[in-house]
Design an enzyme around this catalytic site. Structure first.
Site, PDB file in Angstrom:
ATOM      1  N   GLN A 175      40.387  36.345  48.186  1.00 35.97           N
ATOM      2  CA  GLN A 175      39.529  36.351  46.970  1.00 35.97           C
ATOM      3  C   GLN A 175      40.058  35.306  46.076  1.00 35.97           C
ATOM      4  O   GLN A 175      41.228  35.172  45.958  1.00 35.97           O
ATOM      5  CB  GLN A 175      39.523  37.527  46.342  1.00 35.97           C
ATOM      6  CG  GLN A 175      38.730  38.559  47.144  1.00 35.97           C
ATOM      7  CD  GLN A 175      38.563  39.821  46.266  1.00 35.97           C
ATOM      8  OE1 GLN A 175      39.497  40.364  45.863  1.00 35.97           O
ATOM      9  NE2 GLN A 175      37.342  40.289  45.838  1.00 35.97           N
ATOM     10  N   CYS A 206      43.016  44.186  41.967  1.00 34.21           N
ATOM     11  CA  CYS A 206      43.090  44.640  40.522  1.00 34.21           C
ATOM     12  C   CYS A 206      44.226  45.516  40.203  1.00 34.21           C
ATOM     13  O   CYS A 206      44.953  45.618  39.294  1.00 34.21           O
ATOM     14  CB  CYS A 206      41.685  45.480  40.417  1.00 34.21           C
ATOM     15  SG  CYS A 206      40.477  44.850  41.203  1.00 34.21           S
ATOM     16  N   HIS A 246      41.796  38.163  36.620  1.00 33.25           N
ATOM     17  CA  HIS A 246      41.374  39.389  35.581  1.00 33.25           C
ATOM     18  C   HIS A 246      41.726  38.907  34.299  1.00 33.25           C
ATOM     19  O   HIS A 246      42.499  38.167  34.155  1.00 33.25           O
ATOM     20  CB  HIS A 246      42.373  40.707  36.168  1.00 33.25           C
ATOM     21  CG  HIS A 246      41.794  41.374  37.370  1.00 33.25           C
ATOM     22  ND1 HIS A 246      42.383  41.012  38.420  1.00 33.25           N
ATOM     23  CD2 HIS A 246      40.884  42.051  37.607  1.00 33.25           C
ATOM     24  CE1 HIS A 246      41.952  41.739  39.508  1.00 33.25           C
ATOM     25  NE2 HIS A 246      40.982  42.266  39.016  1.00 33.25           N
ATOM     26  N   HIS A 263      36.959  41.426  35.531  1.00 33.83           N
ATOM     27  CA  HIS A 263      37.132  40.850  37.153  1.00 33.83           C
ATOM     28  C   HIS A 263      36.379  39.835  37.098  1.00 33.83           C
ATOM     29  O   HIS A 263      35.061  39.604  36.605  1.00 33.83           O
ATOM     30  CB  HIS A 263      36.756  41.759  38.213  1.00 33.83           C
ATOM     31  CG  HIS A 263      37.351  43.114  38.056  1.00 33.83           C
ATOM     32  ND1 HIS A 263      38.341  43.705  38.730  1.00 33.83           N
ATOM     33  CD2 HIS A 263      36.917  44.212  37.315  1.00 33.83           C
ATOM     34  CE1 HIS A 263      38.547  44.957  38.481  1.00 33.83           C
ATOM     35  NE2 HIS A 263      37.487  45.331  37.646  1.00 33.83           N
ATOM     36  N   ARG A 270      39.296  44.823  54.185  1.00 34.08           N
ATOM     37  CA  ARG A 270      38.249  45.929  53.992  1.00 34.08           C
ATOM     38  C   ARG A 270      37.513  45.998  55.466  1.00 34.08           C
ATOM     39  O   ARG A 270      37.209  45.066  56.160  1.00 34.08           O
ATOM     40  CB  ARG A 270      37.133  45.447  53.184  1.00 34.08           C
ATOM     41  CG  ARG A 270      37.833  45.194  51.665  1.00 34.08           C
ATOM     42  CD  ARG A 270      36.531  44.802  50.903  1.00 34.08           C
ATOM     43  NE  ARG A 270      37.420  44.360  49.368  1.00 34.08           N
ATOM     44  CZ  ARG A 270      36.599  43.903  48.402  1.00 34.08           C
ATOM     45  NH1 ARG A 270      35.540  43.393  48.523  1.00 34.08           N
ATOM     46  NH2 ARG A 270      37.166  43.696  47.340  1.00 34.08           N
TER      47      ARG A 270
HETATM   48 ZN   LIG Z   1      39.540  43.036  40.035  1.00 33.18          ZN
END
Ligand SMILES: [Zn+2]
Ligand SMILES: [Zn+2]
Length: 568
Positions: A315, A268, A319, A445, A297
């Site tokens: 991912q 993001c 956005h 998101h 992560r």
């Molecule tokens: Zn995001």
């Protein structure tokens, strides 16, 4: 009957049976689980699955005796003497707050410290089975003694229990870690570190098909694509708030030119900086920016699980920046898009969840109401049935989740569409409105598939490794009956490859039966058998993985048939 009560009562019955059958049994606790129960024991003997039949037999005796569960209230000193010698139970007793009553439940000669509630009588247990036994640290702490935990399942009826056992067996057969190995799709290695995935050629091929499809569909939906780096300076993560609120999921920083850099746990902040790199006008909105962004992560080693829970993953992120007036349309578009994508991968059974404002939240009430309304209205406009999870939203905005049911009825969380009132503030982003004044855009998101790793794991299990034609890493295998057909096999392969079909030739010296068997085991959708007759007639004999022999087809017709089968 309350299933949880029944399951927990069955745990008591198991504890009673174990205490009867084994010497020096120390009891801990035995709660209900999602589909059954467990109980933790400490005893000198090692319990093995071979012990289950006699434990079950003892349990059945207790159930048949139809003993009542009697509630007994005690004061603390009575309780302590009743629990004499039970060290875990005595510690659990000490956990009970002073002002709370101490209750025991007695069932025949077995008595256990417990809050309840339970069934009235043991005879009300309808169907149960012991499943497994595993080590489990007392109170979940690695420094504590290791107890033995016996898991069981309990259901409303024999029929339900059997159905559950069947599903469990089916899940075991489809386990993506097992199929990943057998079909040579992916691996992870101690030398690399846990939770870090290697995609082998066949797995990588499926991923690449998914990515190509994903990109094409995003362009159709009016998205633009971004790429962003894997690292960013600590300043970025301070502005975004990740270092304050997300640090335990981030890896230790590295020092570059006297600056601290962190590997990204999210994409993001990068997308926001793209937004900030120019003065934005309302005329440019909405902006839809998508990236297959790889993030890292920290997850505890104990929770890592194949492809489903990993430390590095990509991912399918995007956005959306838009005005208040645009958001309902944008959410509607996003939901339609998500459902289309999920359906195309074979997931037709979709349920939606709307999560609203939690007690602790940031952002003004007006924005929360507007954003939550836009989510709700979009769901209603699209005629998607949904469940409201009151207060289930993140502190920074409401969201909609889509979950799917796989081939054996398990539910998986997939799509998330999430408003964010936090990052636009922190990065102070704006656009110039029709009134010539700066305004804060709404930021959404969204990920449709979640991550490619996890999605691939779910796909493998959903299809049991037999991917549909458009996704299969090897779509067709040409099987020459003898070496005399090799040249014709090569020619056939070339015709198909020119149309971008993924084709291999089995050049082994094996008999045709063995070649068919191998292709079948490797779950190749089509086997194309070529012998002297096929070579002479310029045909192939088509054999389908699922339907067997489909007869001979001229090459040109085969190409047309396969083209029909691929998604557009
Ligand atoms: Zn995001
Ligand atoms: Zn109990």
């Amino acid at each position: 009957m309350d299933l949880n009560v029944m399951r927990h009562s069955t745990a008591h019955i198991m504890a009673a049976a174990v205490a009867r059958l084994f010497e020096n049994v120390q009891l801990d606790i035995g709660p209900a689980t999602d589909d059954g129960f467990y109980y933790d024991f400490d005893l000198p003997a090692r319990i093995v699955p071979e012990d289950f039949p006699r434990i079950e037999a003892e349990m059945n005796r207790i159930i048949k005796a139809d003993l009542p569960f009697e509630k007994i209230q005690m004061n603390r000193s009575e309780a302590a003497s009743a629990l004499k010698g039970q060290k875990y139970k005595l510690e659990r007793l000490a956990d009970i707050p002073e002002n709370e009553p101490v209750t025991f439940y007695k069932c025949g000669d077995f008595i256990d410290l417990c809050r309840g509630p339970h069934l009235e009588r043991t005879g009300k247990v309808s169907a149960f089975k012991l499943l497994s036994v595993a080590g489990s640290y007392y109170r979940g702490l690695e420094t504590n003694p290791m107890l033995q935990r016996i898991y069981g399942i309990a259901a409303q009826s024999r029929k339900e229990l059997d159905a559950y056992l069947k599903r469990l067996e089916e899940a075991r057969k489809r386990d993506h870690r097992k199929l990943g190995r057998e079909l040579d799709l992916f691996s992870s290695h101690d030398e690399i570190g846990p939770g870090l995935i290697l995609w082998h050629p066949k797995g990588a091929m499926v991923r690449s098909v998914i990515e190509d499809y994903w990109r094409r569909e995003h362009l159709r939906e009016g998205y633009e694509l971004l790429y962003s780096p894997h690292l960013g300076r600590s300043q970025l993560w301070t502005t975004s708030g990740h270092l304050d609120f997300y640090r335990e999921s981030m890896y230790a920083p590295m020092q570059i030119d006297d600056q601290e850099y962190f590997i990204k746990p999210m994409n993001c902040p990068f997308h926001i900086l793209v937004y900030k790199s120019n003065l934005r006008s309302y005329r440019e909105l909405p902006m839809r920016w998508a990236e297959l962004g790889t993030v890292y992560r920290y997850e505890k080693a104990g929770v890592l699980h194949g492809l489903l829970r990993v430390r590095g993953f990509t991912q399918d992120d995007a956005h959306i920046f838009c005005t208040a007036g645009q958001m309902e349309v944008e959410i509607g578009k996003t939901l339609r898009f998500a459902i289309k994508i999920l359906r195309s991968f074979g997931f037709a059974d979709i349920s939606a969840y709307l999560s609203t404002k939690p007690a602790k939240a940031i952002g003004n009430e007006e924005n929360w109401v507007a954003a939550t309304d836009s989510l709700r209205n979009a769901l209603q406009n699209e005629k998607i049935a949904f469940t409201v999870e009151e207060g289930g939203g993140a502190f920074y905005g409401p969201k909609v989740d889509l979950k799917i049911h796989d081939a054996i009825g398990r539910e998986w969380q997939m799509t998330t569409v999430q408003f964010d009132f936090n990052l636009p503030e922190r990065f102070d982003i704006s656009y110039i409105g029709e009134d010539g004044q700066p305004h804060r855009p709404y930021m959404i998101h969204r990920a449709l598939l979640g991550s490619l790793e996890r999605f691939f794991g779910i796909l493998i299990e959903h299809y049991g490794g037999a991917f549909p034609f458009w996704l299969a890493p090897e779509q067709a295998r040409i099987l020459p009956i003898t070496d005399k057909e090799l040249e014709y096999a090569e020619e056939t392969a070339e015709v198909l490859r020119r149309e971008l079909f993924r084709v291999k030739i089995d050049t082994s010296s094996g008999k045709i039966g063995a070649k068919i068997r191998n292709a079948q085991i490797e779950k190749v959708p089509y086997m194309l058998i070529v012998g002297p007759k096929e070579r002479a007639n310029r045909t192939v004999s088509v054999r389908s993985r699922s339907e067997g022999d489909r007869g001979a087809l001229p090459l040109t017709e085969l190409v047309e048939k396969l083209k029909q089968e691929v998604k557009v």
